[in-house]
Design an enzyme around this catalytic site. Structure first.
Site, PDB file in Angstrom:
ATOM      1  N   LYS A 102       1.029  -0.893  -0.159  1.00 61.78           N
ATOM      2  CA  LYS A 102       0.110   0.029  -0.411  1.00 61.78           C
ATOM      3  C   LYS A 102       0.425   1.146  -0.068  1.00 61.78           C
ATOM      4  O   LYS A 102       1.881   1.416  -0.033  1.00 61.78           O
ATOM      5  CB  LYS A 102      -0.866  -0.143   1.605  1.00 61.78           C
ATOM      6  CG  LYS A 102      -1.945   1.109   1.419  1.00 61.78           C
ATOM      7  CD  LYS A 102      -3.100   0.917   2.692  1.00 61.78           C
ATOM      8  CE  LYS A 102      -3.383   1.694   3.008  1.00 61.78           C
ATOM      9  NZ  LYS A 102      -4.540   2.083   4.555  1.00 61.78           N
ATOM     10  N   SER A 129      -9.391   2.065   3.425  1.00 56.18           N
ATOM     11  CA  SER A 129      -8.784   2.392   2.922  1.00 56.18           C
ATOM     12  C   SER A 129      -7.585   1.228   2.054  1.00 56.18           C
ATOM     13  O   SER A 129      -6.688   2.317   0.940  1.00 56.18           O
ATOM     14  CB  SER A 129      -7.312   3.333   3.659  1.00 56.18           C
ATOM     15  OG  SER A 129      -6.684   2.938   4.521  1.00 56.18           O
ATOM     16  N   SER A 153      -8.914  -0.419   7.864  1.00 54.30           N
ATOM     17  CA  SER A 153      -8.793  -0.253   6.411  1.00 54.30           C
ATOM     18  C   SER A 153      -8.268  -1.517   5.478  1.00 54.30           C
ATOM     19  O   SER A 153      -7.873  -0.724   4.097  1.00 54.30           O
ATOM     20  CB  SER A 153      -8.096   0.642   5.774  1.00 54.30           C
ATOM     21  OG  SER A 153      -8.585   1.732   6.920  1.00 54.30           O
TER      22      SER A 153
END
Length: 473
Positions: free
Chosen positions: A79, A153, A177
């Protein structure tokens, strides 16, 4: 499995070790899949094509020399809140960020395990929302339904794995997330114990509520990536005792006492579990009962736990905003949250941090009666692209709480949770359920998830390939 999709993490590592294919071939295929879908799914912020191919060549040399590492030559994604040497860490923000000098500790450990870092995946601004959209990169789309978000996210990592672009990816989880996008893309998402996977160069991310976790199609792959990435920097403040998640896969969990917790924890605005999601979670509870476990409806004594979450989350945003080189480009909601974080960053934050131990003791008593909890991961299926993007701060918070009221308490506690697929609702949209446990219970949760997977074979379902000419923005 169709030929344009990746094999799993463990299978890829085995095939490379057995000489059935090369890392270069595996990485080239992954890069081709990413390029073909970047205009539609838009999973990646950065694709490290040249660097990944060089890393693959080096891995092939090591393989040919007889070297063996857990992930040697296998492409994985991380990420874009994780530092990769030579690449910027924009964390969903607009602007041209400078490249960082060193890998973060989690990335360093993946490299030590032999993984090829193929790219950095999209995330919303500072990871605040359960969608992955923004002016910096457009919209990341759900492989199961491109009109819907994959969640957030860690939505870029989830979309990349669900579509078969990479076999597994790291994400981060500060209020669900990892677990939320895993639930909305039909994946396994492990949120480990705080400190299990280092967040260094930040000893604590978002005042300790955010941890790094793994996304994969199978429990074994998610556990393998967890084991490979686990470990600490010498200055990490949280250093939990080591566990071996991979060894728990396939182990008989015995007969467990499982609490089915359907009531949302305390929230400032109302949240209601949608009936179609409830039905899927209850069906999963019935399967656990069929497997010999005792499943009883019971809710943990959460109390006013939400009052301790807000100061930590907003103070963490304020820290990030103070560091960003382009504050004027930030979303208005980010600036509002940062202002609140500055207000709450003194005595309220200290009180919130002190309350954690008492909350752990109180909720820990619940685990004297129950071995694990089964709860919805979200209260609703994934919303459509754009549904939350242009709301004001209060409206965004209301929408987030309505859709995702279940995940964040485990971030306050710092304990492990695992999302497992719970099936599909109207429109073919995936939903998930979370298995939750006390401190350092990853092996138990992984063992239980693997038992369910062996029965339900959820990893055999794939989304339809997404047309490469679909709009990403």
């Amino acid at each position: 499995m169709t030929p344009d999709r990746s094999a799993g993490l463990a299978e890829s590592a085995r095939a490379l070790a057995d000489g059935e294919l090369t890392s270069q071939a595996l990485v080239e295929r992954a890069l081709a899949r990413i390029e073909a879908t970047q205009g539609s799914l838009n999973a990646f912020r950065i694709v490290r094509a040249e660097a990944a191919l060089a890393e693959a060549e080096a891995a092939d040399e090591e393989l040919a020399a007889g070297m063996r590492k857990p992930l040697l030559g296998v492409p994985v994604a991380v990420k874009d809140d994780m530092d990769v040497a030579g690449e910027p860490t924009a964390f969903g923000c607009q602007g041209e960020f400078p490249p960082v000098a060193e890998d973060g500790e989690a990335v360093r450990r993946l490299r030590a395990a032999g993984a090829v870092i193929i790219g950095k995946t999209n995330t919303c601004e500072f990871g605040q929302w359960p969608f992955t959209e923004g002016p910096a990169f457009g919209a990341t789309r759900n492989p199961w339904s491109p009109e819907h978000t994959p969640g957030g996210s860690s939505g870029g990592s989830a979309a990349a794995v669900a579509a078969g672009l990479v076999p597994a990816a790291l994400g981060s989880d500060g209020a669900g997330s990892v677990r939320i996008p895993a639930s909305w893309t039909h994946l396994i998402g492990i949120k480990p114990q705080r400190g299990r996977i280092s967040t260094w160069p930040r000893g604590e991310s978002f005042q300790g509520i955010t941890v790094n976790g793994t996304l994969a199609r199978t429990v074994a792959d998610a556990a393998l990536l967890l084991d490979a990435a686990s470990g600490n920097h010498e200055l990490d403040p949280h250093r939990p005792p080591a566990v071996n998640a991979s060894e728990a896969v396939g182990r008989d969990p015995g007969r467990l006492r499982i609490a089915l917790a359907l009531k949302p924890p305390f929230t400032a605005v109302p949240a209601r579990l949608q009936p179609e999601v409830r039905a899927q979670v209850v069906q999963l509870a019935e399967k656990l009962s069929d497997l010999g476990h005792t499943v009883v409806e019971a809710d943990p004594p959460y109390g006013q736990i939400g009052l301790t979450f807000v100061p930590r989350a907003t103070a963490g945003i304020a820290e990030r905003v103070r560091e960003t080189p382009f504050p004027a480009l930030l979303d208005r909601r980010t600036r509002e949250a940062a202002r609140l974080g500055e207000l709450l960053g003194g005595a309220p934050l200290r009180a919130a941090r002190r309350a954690e131990a008492a909350l752990q003791r109180r909720i820990g008593v619940f685990f004297e009666t129950y071995d694990a909890i089964l709860a919805p991961t979200t209260a609703a299926p994934p919303p459509r692209i754009g549904a939350l993007l242009h709301l004001n701060g209060f409206a965004t918070d209301r929408a987030m709480i309505a859709a995702c009221p279940y995940a964040w308490p485990w971030n306050v506690l710092g304990w492990p949770g695992v999302n497992v697929p719970a099936g599909f609702v109207a429109g073919g949209l995936p939903v998930g359920a979370q298995l939750l446990g006390p401190a350092n219970s990853e092996p138990l949760l992984v063992c239980l998830a693997a038992q369910l997977e062996a029965e339900l074979r959820w990893h055999e379902a794939w989304p339809q390939p997404v047309a490469s000419d679909s709009p990403a923005a």
